[in-house]
Motif scaffolding. Sequence first.
Motif, short mmCIF file in Angstrom:
data_model
loop_
_atom_site.label_atom_id
_atom_site.label_comp_id
_atom_site.label_asym_id
_atom_site.label_seq_id
_atom_site.Cartn_x
_atom_site.Cartn_y
_atom_site.Cartn_z
N SER A 7 0.82 -1.21 0.00
CA SER A 7 0.00 0.00 0.00
C SER A 7 0.86 1.26 0.00
CB SER A 7 -0.90 0.00 1.24
OG SER A 7 -1.61 1.20 1.34
N ARG A 8 0.24 2.35 -0.45
CA ARG A 8 0.89 3.66 -0.32
C ARG A 8 0.74 4.18 1.10
NH1 ARG A 8 -2.33 5.77 -5.06
NH2 ARG A 8 -1.75 4.23 -6.58
N ASP A 9 -0.27 3.68 1.82
CA ASP A 9 -0.48 4.05 3.22
C ASP A 9 0.45 3.18 4.06
OD1 ASP A 9 -1.45 4.87 5.67
OD2 ASP A 9 -3.17 3.50 5.61
N LYS A 10 1.70 3.63 4.20
CA LYS A 10 2.69 2.76 4.83
C LYS A 10 3.33 3.41 6.03
CE LYS A 10 5.13 2.81 0.80
NZ LYS A 10 6.21 2.45 -0.09
N LYS A 11 3.67 2.57 6.97
CA LYS A 11 4.47 2.98 8.12
C LYS A 11 5.89 2.48 7.94
CE LYS A 11 1.20 4.95 10.37
NZ LYS A 11 1.18 6.37 10.53
N ILE A 12 6.05 1.24 7.50
CA ILE A 12 7.39 0.69 7.24
C ILE A 12 7.52 0.36 5.77
CG2 ILE A 12 9.02 -1.16 7.74
CD1 ILE A 12 7.86 -1.29 10.55
N ALA A 13 6.79 -0.64 5.30
CA ALA A 13 6.92 -1.05 3.90
C ALA A 13 5.58 -1.13 3.18
CB ALA A 13 7.63 -2.39 3.81
N GLY A 14 4.47 -0.97 3.87
CA GLY A 14 3.16 -1.00 3.24
C GLY A 14 2.52 -2.37 3.16
N VAL A 15 3.11 -3.36 3.80
CA VAL A 15 2.58 -4.73 3.73
C VAL A 15 1.23 -4.82 4.46
CG1 VAL A 15 2.97 -7.13 4.37
CG2 VAL A 15 4.85 -5.76 3.48
N CYS A 16 1.15 -4.32 5.67
CA CYS A 16 -0.10 -4.41 6.43
C CYS A 16 -1.20 -3.58 5.78
CB CYS A 16 0.12 -3.97 7.87
SG CYS A 16 1.12 -5.11 8.83
N GLY A 17 -0.86 -2.42 5.23
CA GLY A 17 -1.84 -1.61 4.51
C GLY A 17 -2.36 -2.32 3.28
N GLY A 18 -1.47 -3.01 2.56
CA GLY A 18 -1.88 -3.77 1.38
C GLY A 18 -2.77 -4.94 1.74
N ILE A 19 -2.46 -5.63 2.82
CA ILE A 19 -3.29 -6.75 3.28
C ILE A 19 -4.66 -6.23 3.68
CG2 ILE A 19 -3.56 -8.48 5.09
CD1 ILE A 19 -0.50 -8.86 4.96
N PRO A 29 -6.15 0.01 8.30
CA PRO A 29 -4.89 -0.73 8.39
C PRO A 29 -4.34 -0.85 9.81
CG PRO A 29 -4.75 0.95 6.69
CD PRO A 29 -6.05 1.13 7.38
N VAL A 30 -4.78 0.03 10.71
CA VAL A 30 -4.31 -0.03 12.09
C VAL A 30 -4.72 -1.35 12.74
CG1 VAL A 30 -4.50 1.09 14.36
CG2 VAL A 30 -4.31 2.48 12.30
N ILE A 31 -5.87 -1.88 12.36
CA ILE A 31 -6.34 -3.15 12.92
C ILE A 31 -5.40 -4.27 12.50
CG2 ILE A 31 -8.23 -4.83 12.87
CD1 ILE A 31 -10.10 -2.40 12.44
N ILE A 32 -5.01 -4.29 11.23
CA ILE A 32 -4.08 -5.31 10.74
C ILE A 32 -2.71 -5.15 11.40
CG2 ILE A 32 -2.95 -6.25 8.68
CD1 ILE A 32 -5.94 -6.80 8.77
N ARG A 33 -2.26 -3.91 11.53
CA ARG A 33 -0.96 -3.66 12.17
C ARG A 33 -0.96 -4.12 13.62
NH1 ARG A 33 -1.31 1.88 9.49
NH2 ARG A 33 -0.25 1.51 7.52
N ALA A 34 -2.04 -3.86 14.35
CA ALA A 34 -2.12 -4.29 15.75
C ALA A 34 -2.15 -5.82 15.85
CB ALA A 34 -3.37 -3.70 16.41
N GLY A 35 -2.89 -6.46 14.97
CA GLY A 35 -2.93 -7.93 14.97
C GLY A 35 -1.58 -8.52 14.64
N TYR A 36 -0.89 -7.90 13.68
CA TYR A 36 0.43 -8.38 13.30
C TYR A 36 1.42 -8.19 14.46
CZ TYR A 36 4.81 -9.05 10.97
OH TYR A 36 6.04 -9.51 10.65
N LEU A 37 1.31 -7.07 15.18
CA LEU A 37 2.18 -6.84 16.33
C LEU A 37 1.97 -7.89 17.41
CD1 LEU A 37 4.24 -5.01 17.77
CD2 LEU A 37 2.29 -3.75 18.68
N ILE A 38 0.73 -8.24 17.67
CA ILE A 38 0.43 -9.27 18.67
C ILE A 38 0.99 -10.62 18.22
CG2 ILE A 38 -1.44 -10.59 19.74
CD1 ILE A 38 -3.02 -7.91 19.73
N LEU A 39 0.81 -10.97 16.94
CA LEU A 39 1.38 -12.22 16.42
C LEU A 39 2.90 -12.23 16.54
CD1 LEU A 39 -0.70 -12.91 13.20
CD2 LEU A 39 -0.65 -14.27 15.27
N THR A 40 3.53 -11.10 16.28
CA THR A 40 4.98 -11.01 16.33
C THR A 40 5.50 -11.15 17.76
OG1 THR A 40 4.96 -9.61 14.39
CG2 THR A 40 6.97 -9.62 15.67
N LEU A 41 4.74 -10.68 18.72
CA LEU A 41 5.15 -10.83 20.12
C LEU A 41 5.19 -12.29 20.54
CD1 LEU A 41 3.26 -7.89 21.82
CD2 LEU A 41 5.71 -8.07 21.37
#
Length: 65
Positions: A7-19, A29-41
Motif C-alpha cells: 500500500s501507499r499508506d505505509k508505516k514501514i513497507a506498506g505490507v499491512c496496509g496492502g493486506i 490498516p491499524v487493525i491489521i498492524r495491531a494484529g500483526y504486532l500481537i502475532l509477532t510478540l
Amino acid sequence: MKKLFRSRDKKIAGVCGGISQYINPELDPVIIRAGYLILTLFNPLMLLVYFILAMVLPDANCETI
C-alpha cells in the motif's frame, strides 16, 4: 480478480496496509498492524515473514498488465 499489493499508506513497507486493502478496502490498516504486532510478540519469526512480503509484493504504484 483482486491482487495483493504493498500500500501507499505505509508505516514501514506498506505490507499491512496492502493486506488491509486486499481483505476489505474500508478496513482500517491499524487493525491489521495491531494484529500483526500481537502475532509477532508470540512468534518472532513473523518479522522474517514481513520482510519477505516486503520484498516480494509489488508496489501499488506499479502498472501491471
